[in-house]
Scaffold this active site. Structure first.
Site, PDB file in Angstrom:
ATOM      1  CG  HIS A  65     -11.724  16.993  -9.355  1.00 35.32           C
ATOM      2  ND1 HIS A  65     -10.937  17.782  -8.545  1.00 35.32           N
ATOM      3  CD2 HIS A  65     -12.462  16.228  -8.503  1.00 35.32           C
ATOM      4  CE1 HIS A  65     -11.190  17.513  -7.278  1.00 35.32           C
ATOM      5  NE2 HIS A  65     -12.106  16.573  -7.222  1.00 35.32           N
ATOM      6  CB  SER A  85     -11.556  15.107  -4.367  1.00 32.66           C
ATOM      7  OG  SER A  85     -12.171  16.356  -4.286  1.00 32.66           O
ATOM      8  CG  ASP A 141      -8.568  19.865  -9.602  1.00 29.11           C
ATOM      9  OD1 ASP A 141      -9.738  20.245  -9.400  1.00 29.11           O
ATOM     10  OD2 ASP A 141      -8.149  18.735  -9.309  1.00 29.11           O
TER      11      ASP A 141
END
Length: 531
Positions: free
Chosen positions: A482, A225, A452
């Site tokens: 995610h 991320s 996602d």
């Protein structure tokens, strides 16, 4: 959810909360500043790890196999001989010492997530990599025990997160703006010294200090991320120092904060639609009202509107508001494994009980069961605001709301209003978008997940393009949640492991499709740039 919206919590914190509730050397590659080089990283003194601090989310000390150390780095890299700050590190040594490659450094995202508290709980997911790597993580500057940003206290944060984050009247708008300003003033009052220096570029310079202190010629790196943005900035500054690197759940480096927030609105709405369709497909097993996905989504919008007028019982004396419910819904969409909890939480909230949705919201905000907050929210805001130049007035924000609402009936307002998070921030921002061009870097494996919600799939392709020819190698994961590696998908893990362990770069545009029953632990939900 968004870098300027709801905050991230480590997966281990999430698990702890929900259990209780559901039971009821110098680098020539450095671009600038020249004076802020990376000479002289001190040797690390590894020792026993203490329990995570409150700023890191609390909890028990990791087992004896984990070691901790502190590295001191310049507060201001333009003044390398000046004041220093501590960077906290944690590691578990490689199991096969004879075939050890080096260290593999993790950043789990946020920005603002504590690597000290996250890695031990997530390490079993990286067991194959630990055979030949020391697994290493750290609290980035401004986070956890690394010169943490401090803003408001626990009681003030309870009130801050309970506020109406989607104001509908002039009075509510004034209260919203006043609360934001109060939070920002507390950050300046309590963290004035570190606020100008917690940005991603400085964190990337810290990464190179970490590399040197670990004794590694190259940085082997696993960024998730926001960790992909940090990795991209590192690759830009130090392309010749990149070893084997993986970017998973990729932040789009081409998007401004507004574009990123719109992308997230679309991503979360897509994920919610997939959740609702899954519920419909299970027929009578689904606890939610509605015979189609659209009907389920409409009922969720109705619940939000009802909570905006009349909150329901949450945890302790706190009430589940519209904002807390939306936060909780977003938290559950970070992993398909949390969908059953989302279904249960929505069903219970429809019946007037908001405990489960509030527990999900608390986890995203970094609040533990004792009512203590980690510094994830403070660090997240501080890093975002020193990175991004964007500052939106009330009028500008209101003018953009229609586009957000049309993109997502459930999350649009929430993410639209979050554009104001940096409006009166006391430190100017560095960029509109980060520079991640990395000519001369070793290949970087870039993984995009089609489902996602927080870092939409398109960001992976754009990261590959911006890294430049011969650097980014894209892998597509057709799944939900995610991130990809921690989904447990064997195709993804096989490709990543082959690259990190054996240096085998996957073929361009490799595609992996999710299995029906993935194993593994949800990754920490981490909101990134304009993600």
């Amino acid at each position: 959810m968004s870098r300027n919206g709801p905050r991230v919590a480590a997966a281990v914190v999430l698990a702890a909360v929900l259990v209780g509730v559901s039971g009821c050397s110098d680098s020539s590659e450095e671009k600038k500043p020249k004076a802020g080089g990376t000479k002289g990283a001190e040797p690390l003194k590894w020792g026993e790890c203490e329990a995570p601090t409150a700023a890191e989310g609390g909890g028990q000390a990791p087992s004896k196999e984990w070691q901790c150390a502190t590295l001191h780095v310049p507060l201001d890299y333009a003044k390398p001989e000046g004041e220093t700050i501590p960077i906290a590190l944690i590691r578990a040594k490689a199991r096969d010492k004879g075939k050890r490659i080096g260290s593999l450094v993790f950043n789990f995202g946020g920005p603002g997530g504590s690597g000290i508290s996250t890695l031990p709980g997530a390490a079993k997911e990286y067991a194959a990599l630990r055979e030949r790597y020391d697994l290493v993580s750290f609290d980035p500057r401004g986070v956890g025990r690394s010169a943490p940003v401090r803003c408001e206290g626990d009681r003030q944060l309870d009130a801050y997160y309970a506020q109406d984050s989607t104001p509908g009247t002039p009075q509510q708008e004034k209260a919203f703006v006043d609360n934001l300003r109060k939070f920002q003033q507390a950050c300046e009052r309590n963290s004035r010294k570190v606020l100008p220096y917690v940005g991603t570029e400085n964190a990337a310079r810290d990464l190179d200090r970490i590399r040197q202190a670990l004794g590694d010629e190259k940085l082997n790196y696993f960024g998730i991320s926001y960790g992909t943005e940090l990795g991209g900035v590192y690759a830009h500054l130090f392309p010749k120092n990149v070893g084997r690197a993986v970017f998973d759940a990729v932040v789009d480096p081409t998007k401004t904060s507004e574009e990123g927030a719109l992308g997230q609105a679309k991503g979360f709405q897509l994920a919610l639609g997939n959740f609702a369709q899954d519920c419909v497909n299970r027929g009578d097993e689904c606890r939610l009202q509605g015979s189609t996905a659209k009907e389920i989504e409409a009922n969720i919008v109705k619940l939000q509107k009802d909570l905006a007028v009349k909150p329901i019982a949450g945890i302790g004396g706190r009430m589940l508001t519209d904002s807390a419910a939306t936060n909780g819904i977003a938290q559950a969409l970070y992993s398909k494994q949390l969908w059953p909890l989302l279904e249960q939480g929505l069903d219970e909230a429809d019946g007037g009980q908001g405990q489960l949705l509030m527990a999900l919201s608390d986890a995203l905000n970094g609040r533990d069961q004792q009512g203590h907050y980690s510094n994830i929210g403070a660090a997240n805001t501080a890093i975002n605001c020193v990175d991004s130049k964007d500052r939106y007035t009330l009028e500008q924000t209101k003018s953009k709301l229609p586009a957000f609402r049309s993109t997502s009936p459930v999350f649009g307002d929430f993410l639209g209003w979050a554009l104001m998070s940096c409006t009166d921030w006391p430190v100017p921002g560095a960029w509109e978008t980060p520079d991640v061009s990395a000519p001369g870097s070793a290949p970087i494996l870039v993984i995009g997940n089609t489902g996602d919600p927080a870092t939409p799939y398109e960001g992976a392709r754009r990261m590959v393009e911006r890294l430049g020819p011969g650097v980014g190698v894209e892998l597509t994961y057709k799944g939900e949640g995610h991130g990809a590696y921690n989904s447990g998908d064997k195709c993804v893990q096989k490709a990543v492991n082959a690259y990190l362990l054996d240096g085998k770069v996957p073929g361009a545009n490799t595609v992996c499709t999710a299995t029906q029953n993935p194993t593994g632990t949800p990754v920490a939900p981490e909101p990134p740039q304009g993600a």
